[in-house]
Enzyme design. Structure first.
Site, PDB file in Angstrom:
ATOM      1  N   HIS A  42      -4.773  -4.873 -13.204  1.00 43.43           N
ATOM      2  CA  HIS A  42      -4.835  -4.781 -11.082  1.00 43.43           C
ATOM      3  C   HIS A  42      -3.754  -3.576 -11.048  1.00 43.43           C
ATOM      4  O   HIS A  42      -3.156  -2.988 -10.329  1.00 43.43           O
ATOM      5  CB  HIS A  42      -5.244  -4.946 -10.274  1.00 43.43           C
ATOM      6  CG  HIS A  42      -4.018  -6.127  -9.423  1.00 43.43           C
ATOM      7  ND1 HIS A  42      -3.327  -6.559  -9.748  1.00 43.43           N
ATOM      8  CD2 HIS A  42      -3.738  -5.432  -8.237  1.00 43.43           C
ATOM      9  CE1 HIS A  42      -2.654  -7.247  -8.789  1.00 43.43           C
ATOM     10  NE2 HIS A  42      -2.800  -6.650  -8.257  1.00 43.43           N
ATOM     11  N   LYS A  56       5.165   4.972   1.944  1.00 42.94           N
ATOM     12  CA  LYS A  56       5.233   3.769   2.279  1.00 42.94           C
ATOM     13  C   LYS A  56       5.074   4.037   4.183  1.00 42.94           C
ATOM     14  O   LYS A  56       5.763   4.525   4.452  1.00 42.94           O
ATOM     15  CB  LYS A  56       6.181   2.678   1.876  1.00 42.94           C
ATOM     16  CG  LYS A  56       5.912   2.688   0.031  1.00 42.94           C
ATOM     17  CD  LYS A  56       6.601   1.610  -0.462  1.00 42.94           C
ATOM     18  CE  LYS A  56       5.932   0.922  -0.051  1.00 42.94           C
ATOM     19  NZ  LYS A  56       4.818   0.418  -0.918  1.00 42.94           N
ATOM     20  N   HIS A 105       0.863  -0.979  -0.345  1.00 44.84           N
ATOM     21  CA  HIS A 105       0.050   0.175   0.300  1.00 44.84           C
ATOM     22  C   HIS A 105       1.045   1.195   0.045  1.00 44.84           C
ATOM     23  O   HIS A 105       2.037   1.261   0.756  1.00 44.84           O
ATOM     24  CB  HIS A 105      -1.107   0.166   1.179  1.00 44.84           C
ATOM     25  CG  HIS A 105      -1.628  -1.185   1.000  1.00 44.84           C
ATOM     26  ND1 HIS A 105      -3.253  -1.567   2.567  1.00 44.84           N
ATOM     27  CD2 HIS A 105      -2.179  -1.871   0.228  1.00 44.84           C
ATOM     28  CE1 HIS A 105      -3.618  -2.241   1.481  1.00 44.84           C
ATOM     29  NE2 HIS A 105      -3.612  -2.937   0.665  1.00 44.84           N
ATOM     30  N   PHE A 106       0.543   2.359  -0.070  1.00 46.81           N
ATOM     31  CA  PHE A 106       1.103   4.018  -0.487  1.00 46.81           C
ATOM     32  C   PHE A 106      -0.014   4.965  -0.888  1.00 46.81           C
ATOM     33  O   PHE A 106      -0.772   4.335  -1.780  1.00 46.81           O
ATOM     34  CB  PHE A 106       2.054   3.195  -1.901  1.00 46.81           C
ATOM     35  CG  PHE A 106       1.741   3.351  -3.270  1.00 46.81           C
ATOM     36  CD1 PHE A 106       1.067   4.650  -3.601  1.00 46.81           C
ATOM     37  CD2 PHE A 106       1.663   2.379  -3.372  1.00 46.81           C
ATOM     38  CE1 PHE A 106       0.610   3.914  -5.131  1.00 46.81           C
ATOM     39  CE2 PHE A 106       1.352   1.590  -4.488  1.00 46.81           C
ATOM     40  CZ  PHE A 106       1.068   2.611  -5.469  1.00 46.81           C
ATOM     41  N   ALA A 133       1.070  -4.277 -11.731  1.00 40.78           N
ATOM     42  CA  ALA A 133       2.937  -4.522 -12.735  1.00 40.78           C
ATOM     43  C   ALA A 133       2.719  -6.501 -12.311  1.00 40.78           C
ATOM     44  O   ALA A 133       3.044  -7.145 -13.215  1.00 40.78           O
ATOM     45  CB  ALA A 133       3.827  -4.061 -12.102  1.00 40.78           C
TER      46      ALA A 133
END
Lengths: 468, 134
Positions: free
Chosen positions: A391, A467, A206-207, A393
């Protein structure tokens, strides 16, 4: 693992494993991939897991893997499966633990040159305003009726609480709220885990990221989405946090018990499921919808936090941030598709996949050192892929291997040299998310474009990464 | 006797646990989870919690046990690293967990998965692998 020669080409970017490949398959399994991506995909157990999905009751047409697919547990991550809404199943494992993990893209009126000198300051302010990391709570503590209102009201309830603008809701999948949500079907444990988590990013992949629009591919669509080259955008990637994880855990257990009663046999317990129209199936669907609403509320709250940091650092002259679009990556939806010349009502499971309805914006986060994309869905997605596309890479390296090969501090220095400001709570966590741990996002996106299910609008390049 | 090791997974994490008895296998899995959440936490307990876990299938009881412990850890901000087993049946166990209150975790476990759940017996030893969603 499935050998490459088990896959038959349908087109240069679409491959099929026939229904007779393994006993128990009810439909074929299909994967969108270039030759290069396919070599990576067959190196883990993604396709074994996809074949397991193809054995589930009520599956329609085929089990699908997107080009960013990688091994998960139960369903692969990057998988799409549609089950007949009449006699098919719903499986919590087919949505995943992080219910409605997804992304929201914000656009600004600022150009990179306007804010370049203040990027480090902006990154620090975002890190301060958006709580991140393991177990770090947010500014809101919600319990009882207040939490139930978010579970049933989603992003709209958070806007009502004065954290955002009504306009924010116009540009979100399902308007940022699923109306069938049932807060009463979410357990006390789940609500306890979500008590202080609204407006928090969490950890792992998450970021929050500040990007610049590096290239526009489709001027018309870019204009419609008010995007142009050199423009600063902000990308938010998070989901339903501990609350969603607990909902999934609770209902996988419910389904494990229910399967005996319904006579359902599955090749992996993580695929636990129940008939969609059963009591267990309906209760899960309502609880999942409540968790999805919590996730939309979470991204709405983070949007407000990002706006606060933005104004503090850049002042009035940088203008306001507006929502381009917000999409879910892990969700089940009731949608109708043409199957054998008839319209079929299905429960589409997307686990690490994005809805890509014709004309709908699709946000594809890449890795922190490469690029992210804005796409739009094509008409063909409705015929080919249950209105879905990739969704992200997609991982190709385990977290432990990434940590062995990449030092967090070295990665931070390298990103800084590329002009990317980095704020991270953990250097080990940063190393896990190193760009080399991911597939080539350009190739992933080119694959879905070549397949005709979505097309490129713009490429975004990160300039500040935040992050947990 | 028991041992655990972390095993690689493309996107998640896992542990492999080996022990000479079933009870030790449970203890080893608990230790592995504690080590993931809070590496190096002193093993002196300031919390004791009695719990019971049930499972729909006998080969998934260990996963159900870890799920319940993780929920307790997340809700109560605690790490549990040892146990006193009172009853260990095929589909139910009762035990007292020993652990410590913590301010937070160093690494997250979102959930314990049932993926590939099961306990194998090999050369007089019990072995299991559990995948964590992280």
């Amino acid at each position: 693992m499935i050998p490459k020669n088990a896959l038959h080409p349908i087109s240069p970017v679409l491959w099929q494993i026939p229904k007779n490949y393994r006993d128990g398959m009810r439909v074929p399994a299909r994967v969108y991939a270039s030759e290069t991506l396919l070599d990576q995909i067959v190196s883990d157990r993604s396709l074994d897991q996809l074949i397991n999905v193809s054995t589930l009751p009520g599956i329609v047409s085929y089990a699908l893997a997107m080009p960013d697919v990688h091994e998960g547990y139960g369903f692969p991550v990057g998988g799409v499966a549609a089950f007949d809404a009449g006699d098919g199943i719903i499986s919590p494992g087919g949505i995943g633990y992080d219910i409605n993990c997804g992304v929201r893209l914000l656009r600004s009126d600022a150009q990179l040159d306007d804010i370049r000198s203040r990027l480090d300051k902006l990154g620090s302010a975002l890190y301060r305003e958006v709580p991140s990391g393991v177990g770090r709570g947010g500014r809101l503590k919600l319990a009882g009726k207040e939490l139930d209102e978010v579970l049933e009201g989603g992003a709209a309830r958070v806007v009502e609480m004065s954290f955002g603008e009504p306009d924010d809701l116009d540009s979100a999948e399902s308007g940022g709220r699923l109306s069938n949500a049932g807060a009463s079907l979410v357990s006390k444990d789940a609500k306890d885990r979500g008590y202080d988590q609204l407006g928090t990013m969490g950890s792992g992949n998450h970021f929050v990221e500040v990007d610049v629009v590096e290239r526009v591919f489709d001027e018309g669509e870019a204009e419609r989405l008010k995007l142009h080259e050199g423009q600063i955008t902000v990308l938010i990637h998070t989901g339903s946090r501990g609350l969603g994880h607990q909902v999934a855990t609770d209902y996988i257990r419910v389904m494990m018990k229910a399967m005996k009663r319904y006579g359902i046999e599955i090749p992996d317990p993580q695929l636990a499921c129940a008939p969609f129209n059963s009591e267990e199936g309906q209760k899960y669907f309502q609880a999942m919808s409540a968790a999805a609403n919590f996730a939309w509320g979470n991204r709405q709250m983070i949007t407000w936090e990002v706006g606060k940091a933005w104004s503090e650092v850049l002042g009035e002259e940088a203008g306001k941030l507006s929502v381009v679009y917000d999409v879910a990556h892990n969700i089940a939806k009731i949608e109708e598709y043409p199957v054998a010349k008839a319209s079929r009502r299905t429960v589409v499971h997307r686990k690490g996949a994005t809805r890509a309805f014709p004309g709908q914006p699709v946000i594809i986060p890449g890795s922190m050192g490469t690029a992210s994309y804005v796409l739009v869905g094509n008409e063909d997605s409705m015929r080919q892929s249950f209105g879905s596309t990739c969704h992200g890479a997609g991982r190709r390296m385990s977290r432990s291997l990434a940590k062995k090969r990449v030092q967090g501090s070295e990665l931070k220095r390298r990103l800084n040299e590329q002009g990317i400001s980095v704020n991270a709570g953990s250097m080990a966590g940063l190393a896990e998310e190193a760009p080399e741990a991911y597939k080539d996002v350009d190739e992933v996106v080119d694959t879905v474009q070549d397949a005709g299910i979505a097309r490129k609008v713009a490429r975004l390049r990160p300039v500040a990464v935040i992050k947990g | 006797l028991r041992s655990f090791e972390f095993i690689p997974h493309t996107a998640e994490a896992g542990i492999r646990v080996q022990a000479d008895t079933l009870e030790e296998l449970y203890r080893g899995a608990l230790e592995g989870m504690a080590e993931w959440l809070k590496p190096g936490l002193p093993r002196t307990a300031d919390k004791r919690e009695r719990m019971a876990a049930d499972s729909a299938f006998q080969n998934t009881l260990l996963v159900d046990f870890l799920i319940d412990v993780l929920t307790r850890s997340q809700v109560g901000r605690s790490v549990f690293f040892d146990l006193e087993m009172h009853h260990l049946g095929e589909e139910r166990l009762e035990c007292t967990l020993l652990g410590r209150a913590v301010d937070g975790f160093d690494d997250d476990i979102k959930a314990i998965t049932y993926h590939g759940a099961g306990i194998r017996q090999r050369e007089g030893c019990y072995e299991t692998e559990v995948i964590f969603d992280i």
